[in-house]
Design a protein around this motif. Structure first.
Motif, mmCIF file in Angstrom:
data_model
loop_
_atom_site.group_PDB
_atom_site.id
_atom_site.type_symbol
_atom_site.label_atom_id
_atom_site.label_comp_id
_atom_site.label_asym_id
_atom_site.label_seq_id
_atom_site.Cartn_x
_atom_site.Cartn_y
_atom_site.Cartn_z
ATOM 1 N N LYS A 91 -29.339 -90.148 109.092
ATOM 2 C CA LYS A 91 -29.317 -88.780 109.624
ATOM 3 C C LYS A 91 -30.699 -88.347 110.095
ATOM 4 C CE LYS A 91 -25.311 -87.340 106.879
ATOM 5 N NZ LYS A 91 -24.830 -86.526 105.733
ATOM 6 N N LEU A 92 -31.752 -88.750 109.388
ATOM 7 C CA LEU A 92 -33.121 -88.441 109.813
ATOM 8 C C LEU A 92 -33.445 -89.120 111.145
ATOM 9 C CD1 LEU A 92 -35.173 -88.674 106.485
ATOM 10 C CD2 LEU A 92 -34.733 -86.611 107.829
ATOM 11 N N LYS A 138 -40.396 -89.062 108.483
ATOM 12 C CA LYS A 138 -39.939 -88.605 109.802
ATOM 13 C C LYS A 138 -40.945 -88.980 110.894
ATOM 14 C CE LYS A 138 -38.017 -84.526 110.242
ATOM 15 N NZ LYS A 138 -37.758 -83.070 110.095
ATOM 16 N N LYS A 154 -40.137 -91.530 113.943
ATOM 17 C CA LYS A 154 -40.330 -91.115 115.346
ATOM 18 C C LYS A 154 -41.144 -92.166 116.087
ATOM 19 C CE LYS A 154 -40.366 -87.995 118.771
ATOM 20 N NZ LYS A 154 -41.218 -88.674 119.755
ATOM 21 N N GLU A 210 -31.812 -87.286 113.856
ATOM 22 C CA GLU A 210 -32.537 -86.027 114.079
ATOM 23 C C GLU A 210 -33.773 -86.239 114.945
ATOM 24 O OE1 GLU A 210 -35.230 -82.932 111.429
ATOM 25 O OE2 GLU A 210 -33.512 -83.906 110.449
ATOM 26 N N GLY A 245 -32.815 -86.970 118.429
ATOM 27 C CA GLY A 245 -32.111 -85.892 119.116
ATOM 28 C C GLY A 245 -30.699 -86.248 119.527
ATOM 29 N N GLU A 278 -28.933 -90.726 104.291
ATOM 30 C CA GLU A 278 -29.883 -89.690 104.703
ATOM 31 C C GLU A 278 -30.883 -90.239 105.717
ATOM 32 O OE1 GLU A 278 -33.163 -86.517 102.898
ATOM 33 O OE2 GLU A 278 -31.967 -87.734 101.511
ATOM 34 N N ASP A 327 -26.404 -86.993 118.125
ATOM 35 C CA ASP A 327 -25.401 -86.863 117.075
ATOM 36 C C ASP A 327 -25.030 -88.254 116.590
ATOM 37 O OD1 ASP A 327 -25.245 -84.059 117.268
ATOM 38 O OD2 ASP A 327 -23.909 -84.229 118.991
#
Length: 334
Positions: free
Chosen positions: A255-256, A308, A312, A259, A262, A252, A264
């Motif tokens: 995947k975060l 998140k 970032k 995300e 931006g 997970e 895949d």
């Protein structure tokens, strides 16, 4: 500890450099203990702003040398002891160096602190000492399990620190951060591994086990934890978890990261990155109530949204080409 002299061992490393910079910015008188090398490199402190470096005293040495450690500690009021070997895979390869650096190095700090009458020693532990969680969230009473030579060496160092408090009343506090992440972290850790691969343009990234869970702690929260422990009289003789109280799997997390960047992502299992079966820590989740009660500390980057936000900030740092160029995304770093 205002107007007192603070020594940070391991100041050239990931957490140590962030901690050193924050202490200087807050007006502390800081001496940075960095690992001696022939390049005269101060590690990550080389990239610190000039206003930080001009207010910083740097001592190059090695925590394995008791004489150099004592010399570095002379005239200091508090010691924040972060210097250690931390890579788990390398501990399978060279466990002897972990005993010398993590246990003997800590003993050198403690002996000098006792002889010099240091007012406070903050010793750095790790959530790895708990091993796979026997119950969650993990509080400071959880049993200790040496599931790797690294974690065994840290258990030994922790117990040595506590023994000096109990035997000689050395004013020791133990901070036990859960999985810290952020700018400058080594690519041997999972979050920089993912980010550097994606930042280098890869769509299919290589990882080890995906199911283990971790309690990720952004480096700014960890640094604030260190300063809180240092300044609290209540922390003496205590072991204190510093964690976000949020559990997330490696899959997970990947995947975060995709995300917030931006992009895949496709994950490919890489056997060389897997720990031996009984050595893998399957679950870590921090109970941080003690830190909240004793220190009034709590994570700013807590929960999924906090994670998140921290991811970032971390990804943005790695996406800077000058920063990314210092990493080898194509090489597995043990």
């Amino acid at each position: 500890m205002r107007n007192k002299k603070i020594l940070v061992t391991g100041a050239d490393g990931f957490i140590g450099s962030h901690l050193t910079e924050e202490l200087v910015q807050q007006g502390y008188d800081v001496r940075a203990f960095v690992l001696y090398n022939s390049f005269n490199s101060w590690g990550w402190l080389d990239s610190s702003p000039e206003y930080i470096k001009k207010d910083l005293e740097v001592f190059a040495g090695d925590v394995r040398d008791p004489h150099g450690v004592k010399e570095a500690m002379k005239g200091c009021d508090a010691i924040l002891h972060l210097a250690s070997l931390i890579a788990i895979p390398y501990s399978y390869h060279s466990p002897d160096t972990y005993v010398d650096t993590n246990i003997k190095g800590t003993l050198n700090v403690l002996q000098a602190a006792r002889e010099l009458g240091i007012s406070k020693v903050v010793h750095t532990s790790t959530s790895e000492v708990y091993g796979t969680a026997q119950y969650v969230p993990i509080n400071e009473e959880h049993p200790l399990q040496g599931q790797s030579p690294y974690s065994a060496s840290k258990i030994g160092a922790d117990q040595m620190a506590l023994s000096f408090y109990r035997s000689f009343e050395t004013p020791v506090a133990i901070i036990r951060p859960f999985n810290t992440y952020g700018p400058r972290q080594s690519a041997r850790a999972v979050i920089p591994t993912i980010i550097t691969q994606l930042a280098s343009g890869k769509k299919k990234i290589k990882l080890g086990a995906l199911s283990p869970t971790r309690d990720f702690n952004f480096v700014k929260d960890t640094v604030n934890g260190f300063i809180s422990v240092m300044n609290s009289e209540k922390s003496i003789g205590e072991v204190i978890n510093i964690g976000s109280n949020y559990e997330v799997s490696i899959e997970e997390t990947a995947k975060l990261i995709a995300e917030v960047m931006g992009v895949d992502i496709e994950i490919e299992s890489d056997d060389i990155r897997l720990r031996p079966e009984k050595s893998e820590v399957e679950r870590l989740w921090a109970d941080n109530q003690k830190a909240k009660q004793l220190l009034k500390w709590e994570p700013v980057y807590g929960g999924k949204e906090g994670l998140k936000k921290g991811l970032k900030e971390t990804a943005d740092w790695f996406l800077d080409k000058q920063n990314l160029s210092q990493y080898k995304a194509d090489v597995y770093n043990i």
